[in-house]
Motif scaffolding. Structure first.
Motif, PDB file in Angstrom:
ATOM      1  N   LYS A 105       6.555  12.042  21.330  1.00  0.00           N
ATOM      2  CA  LYS A 105       5.565  11.318  22.134  1.00  0.00           C
ATOM      3  C   LYS A 105       5.024  12.191  23.253  1.00  0.00           C
ATOM      4  CE  LYS A 105       5.025   7.139  24.957  1.00  0.00           C
ATOM      5  NZ  LYS A 105       5.707   5.921  25.482  1.00  0.00           N
ATOM      6  N   LEU A 106       5.891  12.935  23.910  1.00  0.00           N
ATOM      7  CA  LEU A 106       5.476  13.728  25.067  1.00  0.00           C
ATOM      8  C   LEU A 106       4.795  15.040  24.684  1.00  0.00           C
ATOM      9  CD1 LEU A 106       8.502  13.230  27.511  1.00  0.00           C
ATOM     10  CD2 LEU A 106       6.298  12.051  27.493  1.00  0.00           C
ATOM     11  N   SER A 107       5.143  15.593  23.524  1.00  0.00           N
ATOM     12  CA  SER A 107       4.576  16.884  23.120  1.00  0.00           C
ATOM     13  C   SER A 107       3.339  16.743  22.244  1.00  0.00           C
ATOM     14  CB  SER A 107       5.625  17.708  22.366  1.00  0.00           C
ATOM     15  OG  SER A 107       5.908  17.116  21.109  1.00  0.00           O
ATOM     16  N   GLY A 108       3.244  15.610  21.538  1.00  0.00           N
ATOM     17  CA  GLY A 108       2.145  15.446  20.582  1.00  0.00           C
ATOM     18  C   GLY A 108       2.333  16.275  19.333  1.00  0.00           C
ATOM     19  N   LYS A 109       3.541  16.851  19.174  1.00  0.00           N
ATOM     20  CA  LYS A 109       3.860  17.690  18.021  1.00  0.00           C
ATOM     21  C   LYS A 109       4.929  17.028  17.159  1.00  0.00           C
ATOM     22  CE  LYS A 109       3.116  22.057  20.543  1.00  0.00           C
ATOM     23  NZ  LYS A 109       3.747  23.343  20.951  1.00  0.00           N
ATOM     24  N   TYR A 110       5.045  17.512  15.919  1.00  0.00           N
ATOM     25  CA  TYR A 110       6.143  17.063  15.075  1.00  0.00           C
ATOM     26  C   TYR A 110       7.450  17.628  15.627  1.00  0.00           C
ATOM     27  CZ  TYR A 110       9.459  16.886  11.239  1.00  0.00           C
ATOM     28  OH  TYR A 110      10.587  16.668  10.492  1.00  0.00           O
ATOM     29  N   VAL A 111       8.467  16.771  15.691  1.00  0.00           N
ATOM     30  CA  VAL A 111       9.790  17.181  16.160  1.00  0.00           C
ATOM     31  C   VAL A 111      10.802  16.842  15.073  1.00  0.00           C
ATOM     32  CG1 VAL A 111      11.577  16.867  17.915  1.00  0.00           C
ATOM     33  CG2 VAL A 111       9.154  16.781  18.577  1.00  0.00           C
ATOM     34  N   ALA A 112      11.518  17.841  14.600  1.00  0.00           N
ATOM     35  CA  ALA A 112      12.516  17.628  13.543  1.00  0.00           C
ATOM     36  C   ALA A 112      13.785  17.018  14.140  1.00  0.00           C
ATOM     37  CB  ALA A 112      12.847  18.948  12.860  1.00  0.00           C
ATOM     38  N   ASN A 113      14.454  16.206  13.349  1.00  0.00           N
ATOM     39  CA  ASN A 113      15.757  15.649  13.734  1.00  0.00           C
ATOM     40  C   ASN A 113      16.821  16.432  12.965  1.00  0.00           C
ATOM     41  OD1 ASN A 113      17.447  12.445  13.307  1.00  0.00           O
ATOM     42  ND2 ASN A 113      17.747  14.014  14.837  1.00  0.00           N
ATOM     43  N   VAL A 114      17.620  17.221  13.677  1.00  0.00           N
ATOM     44  CA  VAL A 114      18.564  18.132  13.027  1.00  0.00           C
ATOM     45  C   VAL A 114      19.992  17.872  13.496  1.00  0.00           C
ATOM     46  CG1 VAL A 114      16.842  19.937  12.652  1.00  0.00           C
ATOM     47  CG2 VAL A 114      18.164  19.914  14.781  1.00  0.00           C
ATOM     48  N   VAL A 115      20.957  18.370  12.743  1.00  0.00           N
ATOM     49  CA  VAL A 115      22.369  18.147  13.057  1.00  0.00           C
ATOM     50  C   VAL A 115      22.835  19.129  14.129  1.00  0.00           C
ATOM     51  CG1 VAL A 115      22.880  17.270  10.746  1.00  0.00           C
ATOM     52  CG2 VAL A 115      23.209  19.721  11.230  1.00  0.00           C
ATOM     53  N   ASP A 116      23.944  18.776  14.761  1.00  0.00           N
ATOM     54  CA  ASP A 116      24.581  19.659  15.727  1.00  0.00           C
ATOM     55  C   ASP A 116      24.937  20.990  15.047  1.00  0.00           C
ATOM     56  OD1 ASP A 116      26.004  19.588  18.528  1.00  0.00           O
ATOM     57  OD2 ASP A 116      27.429  20.526  17.148  1.00  0.00           O
ATOM     58  N   PRO A 117      24.820  22.114  15.752  1.00  0.00           N
ATOM     59  CA  PRO A 117      25.109  23.419  15.134  1.00  0.00           C
ATOM     60  C   PRO A 117      26.492  23.535  14.503  1.00  0.00           C
ATOM     61  CG  PRO A 117      24.064  23.724  17.257  1.00  0.00           C
ATOM     62  CD  PRO A 117      24.355  22.263  17.140  1.00  0.00           C
ATOM     63  N   THR A 118      27.479  22.805  15.023  1.00  0.00           N
ATOM     64  CA  THR A 118      28.827  22.899  14.467  1.00  0.00           C
ATOM     65  C   THR A 118      28.873  22.486  13.008  1.00  0.00           C
ATOM     66  OG1 THR A 118      29.313  20.695  15.362  1.00  0.00           O
ATOM     67  CG2 THR A 118      30.020  22.604  16.666  1.00  0.00           C
ATOM     68  N   LEU A 119      27.890  21.701  12.565  1.00  0.00           N
ATOM     69  CA  LEU A 119      27.838  21.259  11.169  1.00  0.00           C
ATOM     70  C   LEU A 119      27.128  22.267  10.270  1.00  0.00           C
ATOM     71  CD1 LEU A 119      27.143  17.482  11.812  1.00  0.00           C
ATOM     72  CD2 LEU A 119      29.156  18.420  10.637  1.00  0.00           C
ATOM     73  N   LEU A 120      26.594  23.334  10.845  1.00  0.00           N
ATOM     74  CA  LEU A 120      25.962  24.378  10.040  1.00  0.00           C
ATOM     75  C   LEU A 120      27.014  25.257   9.354  1.00  0.00           C
ATOM     76  CD1 LEU A 120      23.097  25.497  12.461  1.00  0.00           C
ATOM     77  CD2 LEU A 120      22.925  23.940  10.503  1.00  0.00           C
ATOM     78  N   LEU A 121      28.259  25.193   9.843  1.00  0.00           N
ATOM     79  CA  LEU A 121      29.372  25.916   9.222  1.00  0.00           C
ATOM     80  C   LEU A 121      30.279  24.897   8.550  1.00  0.00           C
ATOM     81  CD1 LEU A 121      30.350  28.418  12.082  1.00  0.00           C
ATOM     82  CD2 LEU A 121      28.545  28.644  10.363  1.00  0.00           C
ATOM     83  N   ASP A 122      30.836  25.254   7.391  1.00  0.00           N
ATOM     84  CA  ASP A 122      31.705  24.311   6.680  1.00  0.00           C
ATOM     85  C   ASP A 122      33.172  24.523   7.058  1.00  0.00           C
ATOM     86  OD1 ASP A 122      32.672  26.510   5.187  1.00  0.00           O
ATOM     87  OD2 ASP A 122      31.268  26.140   3.547  1.00  0.00           O
ATOM     88  N   GLY A 123      34.035  23.695   6.488  1.00  0.00           N
ATOM     89  CA  GLY A 123      35.453  23.740   6.821  1.00  0.00           C
ATOM     90  C   GLY A 123      36.092  25.089   6.556  1.00  0.00           C
ATOM     91  N   LYS A 124      35.706  25.737   5.466  1.00  0.00           N
ATOM     92  CA  LYS A 124      36.273  27.047   5.139  1.00  0.00           C
ATOM     93  C   LYS A 124      35.886  28.078   6.194  1.00  0.00           C
ATOM     94  CE  LYS A 124      36.560  26.494   0.112  1.00  0.00           C
ATOM     95  NZ  LYS A 124      36.101  26.999  -1.203  1.00  0.00           N
ATOM     96  N   GLN A 125      34.653  28.024   6.659  1.00  0.00           N
ATOM     97  CA  GLN A 125      34.202  28.974   7.679  1.00  0.00           C
ATOM     98  C   GLN A 125      34.928  28.743   9.004  1.00  0.00           C
ATOM     99  OE1 GLN A 125      30.073  27.832   6.814  1.00  0.00           O
ATOM    100  NE2 GLN A 125      29.559  30.003   6.689  1.00  0.00           N
TER     101      GLN A 125
END
Length: 364
Positions: free
Chosen positions: A179-199
């Protein structure tokens, strides 16, 4: 090879704060980029007012405080070691011309670095890369409010105007920024979820696991006696020791064992626990990553700041909203079944995939 600079919190000792910074850096490096985190130590306000100094002196006269203070010193050393060994940090942040000449892109996020109330401190424009003349990307910053306070609207709009790509960690933050930017804003996960359990488990290889010890773990950012007693009762009822992270001096008298921890010790304790009770967003994430049963308590009352939004959003995506309990719900703990983690990961994996695609595209 492109050089990326991340802007986030890495000074204040908090498990989730350090681990989200580590995770984002590791994922960006895995994409083939060079990556550093800009040192925020000159930005974070560590001033302690005189009233607190007096209180701390009075506390120091007692054994309980001395034990807690010694634990905090050890924990700080563990945080410092983690930063030194596992996070690549750019310490020279004063020369902004050099930063713009050195780095091709600046990534802001994650955590609540864009909480609007922080803007009362002029230095916090650093977390919006206000000095940057190269491409700017936001990755999962949290606003931490359900509505933007009117006194910060103009400043916030100005600071996010120059971003090539915008994203937010919570749905509510996404809507506010859009609303404030007038741009598309993606909804993304917390960075900790970018790595899996093995990592994540690779960080635990240097530690000896105590597989035969049965314990229930408590990780509470707020010392709520109702939640703590419920967790302790559950542990003893199920023949388990009750352990807690020593993050508050009041915890000395309530746990069977206290854990002094840095980021790695935090991961290890959750990994080896039979169950986690927590009021922490990142505690809930890492229990999920390691497939450890958990219950999350509402840390905050229902207020305009919307501080419970992060865990509400997370558990909604995972389709386990029933795991979020208030003080009035603690009697229902035994009625909850076990989490089906296969279902949880089926629910959240598409969000992780889209988040990775966003970052890959934004960094090109």
């Amino acid at each position: 090879m492109k050089k990326i600079a991340n802007i986030t919190w890495i000074t204040y000792p908090n498990f989730g704060t350090f681990l989200q910074a580590y995770a984002l850096q590791q994922y960006i490096i895995s994409l083939g980029y060079e990556d550093v985190v800009l040192d925020d130590s000159t930005i974070i306000d560590t001033h302690i007012d005189w009233k607190f100094r007096v209180k701390r002196w009075l506390w120091s006269l007692g054994k309980t405080y001395r034990r807690y203070a010694n634990s905090q010193k050890k924990a700080q050393n563990l945080y410092d070691r983690f930063k030194e060994e596992h996070i690549l940090v750019e310490s020279n942040v004063e020369d902004v011309q050099r930063l713009n000449e050195t780095y091709d892109c600046f990534v802001c996020g994650s955590d609540q670095i864009w909480n609007p109330f922080s803007l009362s401190n002029p230095k916090y424009s650093f977390f919006y890369a206000d000095f940057a003349r190269k491409k700017k990307i936001s990755y999962a910053p949290s606003i931490g409010v359900s509505s933007m306070p009117s006194e910060f609207v103009d400043r916030f709009q100005t600071l996010i105007k120059g971003f090539s790509f915008l994203s937010a960690r919570e749905k509510q933050g996404q809507e506010i920024m859009q609303k404030l930017s007038g741009k598309y804003v993606a909804n993304v996960v917390d960075p900790t979820l970018l790595l899996d359990g093995k990592q994540w488990s690779k960080l635990l290889d240097i530690h000896k696991e105590i597989a035969d010890e049965k314990y229930v773990l408590g990780y509470f950012l707020t010392p709520n006696p109702i939640y703590i007693e419920a967790a302790k009762t559950y542990a003893h009822k199920n023949g388990c020791k009750f352990k807690m992270f020593y993050t508050d001096k009041s915890y000395y008298s309530v746990a069977d064992e206290l854990i002094t921890a840095g980021p790695i010790e935090f991961l290890q304790a959750i990994h080896d626990a039979k169950q986690l009770f927590t009021d922490s967003f990142h505690g809930s994430i890492f229990a999920s990553i390691f497939n450890v049963q958990f219950i999350t308590f509402k840390r905050f009352k229902n207020t305009m700041t919307g501080q419970n939004l992060r865990v509400e959003n997370l558990l909604k995506i995972m389709d386990i909203e029933e795991r979020l309990l208030s003080e009035d719900d603690v009697a229902d703990i035994d009625k909850l079944g076990k989490i089906n983690f296969e279902h949880v990961w089926n629910q959240i994996t598409p969000y992780i995939t889209k988040s990775k695609e966003y970052l890959i595209h934004a960094l090109r």
